[in-house]
Write a protein that holds these residues in place. Structure first.
Motif, PDB file in Angstrom:
ATOM      1  N   TYR A   1      28.474 -64.508  81.597  1.00 37.17           N
ATOM      2  CA  TYR A   1      27.795 -65.672  82.153  1.00 37.17           C
ATOM      3  C   TYR A   1      28.754 -66.863  82.270  1.00 37.17           C
ATOM      4  O   TYR A   1      29.802 -66.907  81.635  1.00 37.17           O
TER       5      TYR A   1
ATOM      6  N   CYS B   1      27.575 -58.521  69.359  1.00 36.33           N
ATOM      7  CA  CYS B   1      26.676 -59.536  69.903  1.00 36.33           C
ATOM      8  C   CYS B   1      25.531 -59.896  68.962  1.00 36.33           C
ATOM      9  O   CYS B   1      25.091 -61.051  68.933  1.00 36.33           O
TER      10      CYS B   1
ATOM     11  N   TYR C   1      14.363 -55.737  67.458  1.00 36.24           N
ATOM     12  CA  TYR C   1      13.989 -55.455  68.843  1.00 36.24           C
ATOM     13  C   TYR C   1      12.561 -55.931  69.083  1.00 36.24           C
ATOM     14  O   TYR C   1      11.652 -55.619  68.294  1.00 36.24           O
TER      15      TYR C   1
ATOM     16  N   THR D   1      14.177 -55.616  73.666  1.00 37.83           N
ATOM     17  CA  THR D   1      15.268 -56.586  73.789  1.00 37.83           C
ATOM     18  C   THR D   1      15.666 -57.088  72.408  1.00 37.83           C
ATOM     19  O   THR D   1      14.797 -57.483  71.623  1.00 37.83           O
TER      20      THR D   1
ATOM     21  N   LYS E   1      16.579 -59.520  69.548  1.00 39.65           N
ATOM     22  CA  LYS E   1      16.318 -60.935  69.285  1.00 39.65           C
ATOM     23  C   LYS E   1      16.843 -61.284  67.894  1.00 39.65           C
ATOM     24  O   LYS E   1      16.747 -60.473  66.969  1.00 39.65           O
TER      25      LYS E   1
ATOM     26  N   THR F   1      27.646 -60.895  76.115  1.00 35.47           N
ATOM     27  CA  THR F   1      26.573 -60.660  77.075  1.00 35.47           C
ATOM     28  C   THR F   1      25.685 -61.882  77.258  1.00 35.47           C
ATOM     29  O   THR F   1      25.584 -62.751  76.384  1.00 35.47           O
ATOM     30  N   THR F   2      25.008 -61.905  78.398  1.00 33.23           N
ATOM     31  CA  THR F   2      24.036 -62.961  78.656  1.00 33.23           C
ATOM     32  C   THR F   2      22.900 -62.891  77.657  1.00 33.23           C
ATOM     33  O   THR F   2      22.388 -63.924  77.199  1.00 33.23           O
ATOM     34  N   GLU F   3      22.490 -61.679  77.283  1.00 35.52           N
ATOM     35  CA  GLU F   3      21.441 -61.510  76.278  1.00 35.52           C
ATOM     36  C   GLU F   3      21.815 -62.186  74.975  1.00 35.52           C
ATOM     37  O   GLU F   3      20.989 -62.824  74.327  1.00 35.52           O
ATOM     38  N   ARG F   4      23.064 -62.020  74.572  1.00 36.12           N
ATOM     39  CA  ARG F   4      23.519 -62.631  73.326  1.00 36.12           C
ATOM     40  C   ARG F   4      23.387 -64.147  73.396  1.00 36.12           C
ATOM     41  O   ARG F   4      22.909 -64.789  72.452  1.00 36.12           O
ATOM     42  N   LYS F   5      23.833 -64.728  74.508  1.00 32.16           N
ATOM     43  CA  LYS F   5      23.766 -66.175  74.636  1.00 32.16           C
ATOM     44  C   LYS F   5      22.328 -66.660  74.645  1.00 32.16           C
ATOM     45  O   LYS F   5      21.970 -67.603  73.931  1.00 32.16           O
ATOM     46  N   MET F   6      21.485 -66.007  75.424  1.00 31.58           N
ATOM     47  CA  MET F   6      20.117 -66.472  75.571  1.00 31.58           C
ATOM     48  C   MET F   6      19.287 -66.258  74.306  1.00 31.58           C
ATOM     49  O   MET F   6      18.288 -66.940  74.095  1.00 31.58           O
ATOM     50  N   ALA F   7      19.729 -65.350  73.456  1.00 28.79           N
ATOM     51  CA  ALA F   7      18.985 -65.100  72.215  1.00 28.79           C
ATOM     52  C   ALA F   7      19.028 -66.287  71.268  1.00 28.79           C
ATOM     53  O   ALA F   7      18.205 -66.388  70.357  1.00 28.79           O
TER      54      ALA F   7
END
Length: 578
Positions: free
Chosen positions: A223, A430, A440, A445, A447, A478-484
């Protein structure tokens, strides 16, 4: 969340790190049984708060000076089966790694002895049957100490951020048999890393030297986390729409100053690259030690941004805004002051930043219950215009590790690093350990748990580092890592907003050879200094903009066109290889 001075200092420092930490040079390594002892210096005390990260349109400070070009979203790397590579050794085997211990860790009681307990390190070593012997140095002495290691021939098996600390870069490091060229090993010993490089051609290009070498296992960031943020509550108070153009920015700043009494409506500091408006005028932001470069509209020609009309236009905008009192009145004195100090003290309302400044707590810290800082799309000269000098995606991240050319175990070292790019390596890097730092949700996903998000003394993004992969570890960010880590609506929406309209099609790519780099440094040092000094004078009015053409002529006499030819050579090679 409890805020202490310690935490504020660490946040300011970490924001600079996350915007881009440089890589350091690799060295050859000794056989495992003769690896250097894990002696290390204590990290120095924390420095003064660092400035907010540069705008997203400016390339990260580290690891590479060459900007990244935009790339369209691509499919995920093709799945590979690297399970047969692990464990690497039948018996536990020690490999040595020269590691930079970041100052901020001591603020959170992380000692050098605890470094091996970081979840990624523990799982990494367990999966590969490797025991890492850490040779630790503080930030201030890291570069000088690895230079001494190389000079003495006392090599480790791995070196954090090796290439950037080696004189002449990757080409020289490989040719001098200090760093290992990874290219011949990727297919057989690092298939996961190769798949990532294949899926993201710009990532591969940014890591490939002029001679075709790749010396680093690098962090890949999915990202782009940076752009313009503004006080939406103040915008609502003056009844204006979100600014889409630089004329709109002026109107908003003027209204904030006149109607609300805001001291510095628009924020930048003594590093003029911290101003978000450069791309709006079709030019790259000035480099901190270099003149800015970009690709012309023909897609083939390298041009110095300072020679384009937009550069003078941007300086004129900054000059006029400064004279009108719409921008930071003391910007020449705030190089080392974090922008959040101005945001939270209600002195400014529009600034280049990243998502960390959009986290919660602004109302309490500012004393204004209506406080609402939001991301906005890059303002341009014309509303809706594309930003061709910023990327919508990430790219080469802050961290990198190189393998020594002198290691006793070249194949094994390459496979060891590859584990970080396997599904298991990506997950633990991550999110850490399931049930401890993450779980999960109903959609499968990952969290973060309360342990990460609700610590009363340590910010969540710092807790992520301490419970996943420590700063300095290359991994797939990952974007998931950041958004978490996001907890506010402003955070949740920012990356999509900042990505709007960014194409990056005019960003310069390509690397110079060691000889070209040396030539560039010899010519460019004085030019970069003169460009920075005179640009500041144009903004403050100490030098009239009527003399801009004369200023460019002075740079040309100093060798500006020679620098362009050197940059052109690198870009020509890039075009030939892509």
């Amino acid at each position: 969340m409890k805020k202490t001075l310690c935490i504020l200092l660490s946040i300011a420092m970490l924001l600079g790190l996350m915007a881009g930490c440089g890589s350091t040079t690799p060295a050859s390594s000794a056989p495992a049984d003769t690896a250097p002892a894990a002696s290390a210096e204590e990290p120095a005390p924390a420095e003064e708060p660092a400035e907010e990260p540069a705008p997203a349109e400016e390339p990260a400070e580290e690891p590479a000076e060459t900007p990244e070009s935009a790339e369209e979203p691509v499919e995920a790397p093709e799945a590979v089966d690297s399970s047969t590579l692990y464990p690497i050794f039948d018996e536990p085997t020690t490999l040595s790694i020269c590691w930079m211990f970041h100052n901020f860790l001591s603020m959170f009681n992380v000692t050098q002895q605890a470094i091996g307990d970081i979840p990624t390190f523990a799982r990494w070593q367990e999966a590969t049957n490797v025991k890492l012997d850490f040779v630790l140095y503080g930030e201030e002495t890291y570069s000088s100490n690895i230079q001494l290691l190389w000079a003495s021939g006392d090599y480790c098996d791995f070196f954090c951020n090796g290439e950037q600390n080696y004189t002449g870069g990757g080409d020289a490091a490989v040719n001098d048999e200090v760093l290992l060229d990874l290219v011949p090993y990727l297919a057989d010993y690092a298939p996961d890393y190769k798949a990532l490089l294949d899926a993201h051609p710009d990532f591969r290009s940014d890591l490939t030297s002029s001679d075709g070498y790749i010396t680093s296992f690098s962090e890949w960031t999915e990202y782009s986390d940076g752009g313009v943020a503004m006080r939406k509550d103040w915008l609502d108070q003056v009844g204006l729409d979100t600014p889409a153009t630089m004329d709109d920015v002026w109107a908003v700043a003027e209204a904030w100053k006149n109607d609300l009494g805001i001291r510095n409506p628009v924020m930048w500091n003594a590093d003029l690259s911290s101003f978000f408006g450069w791309n709006a005028f079709g030019v790259s932001a000035p480099g901190r030690n270099d003149v800015p470069w970009q690709i012309d509209e023909d897609g083939k020609t390298v041009v110095c941004s300072m020679k384009l009309p937009g550069y003078k236009e941007c300086l004129q905008w900054m000059h006029d805004a400064f004279q009108a009192g719409l921008v930071t009145d003391d910007f020449m004195n705030v190089m080392n002051i974090a922008f959040d100090e101005y945001i939270y003290s209600n002195q400014t309302g529009m600034v280049s930043t990243n998502s960390q400044l959009l986290a919660g707590g602004g109302a309490e810290r500012s004393g204004q219950p209506s406080y609402d800082l939001r991301a906005i799309r890059d303002p341009m000269k014309v509303a809706g215009e594309e930003n061709t000098l910023a990327k919508a995606t990430g790219g080469v991240g802050a961290s990198a590790i190189a393998v020594s050319a002198q290691t006793k175990y070249p194949e094994e070292c390459v496979s060891f690093m590859n584990w970080l790019y396997t599904p298991d390596g990506i997950l633990v890097s991550c999110f850490g350990e399931e049930g401890d730092s993450f779980y999960y949700d109903e959609n499968g996903t990952p969290k973060y748990t309360e342990k990460i998000l609700d610590d009363p003394n340590i910010p969540s993004f710092v807790m992520v580092f301490l419970n996943t992969a420590l700063v300095g570890t290359p991994y797939v960010n990952t974007t998931e890592r950041k958004m978490a880590t996001f907890t506010t609506e402003a955070e949740m929406e920012c990356m999509d907003i900042w990505a709007e309209g960014r194409t990056g099609t005019n960003i310069l790519l390509g690397k110079n050879t060691a000889e070209e780099t040396s030539q560039y440094s010899q010519i460019g040092s004085d030019i970069g200094t003169a460009a920075a000094e005179q640009s500041l004078r144009f903004v403050t009015g100490d030098r009239p903009l009527d003399e801009y053409d004369s200023f460019i002529a002075d740079l040309e006499r100093m060798g500006l066109d020679d620098l362009r030819e050197i940059r052109q050579a690198a870009y020509d090679r890039y075009l030939e290889s892509n």
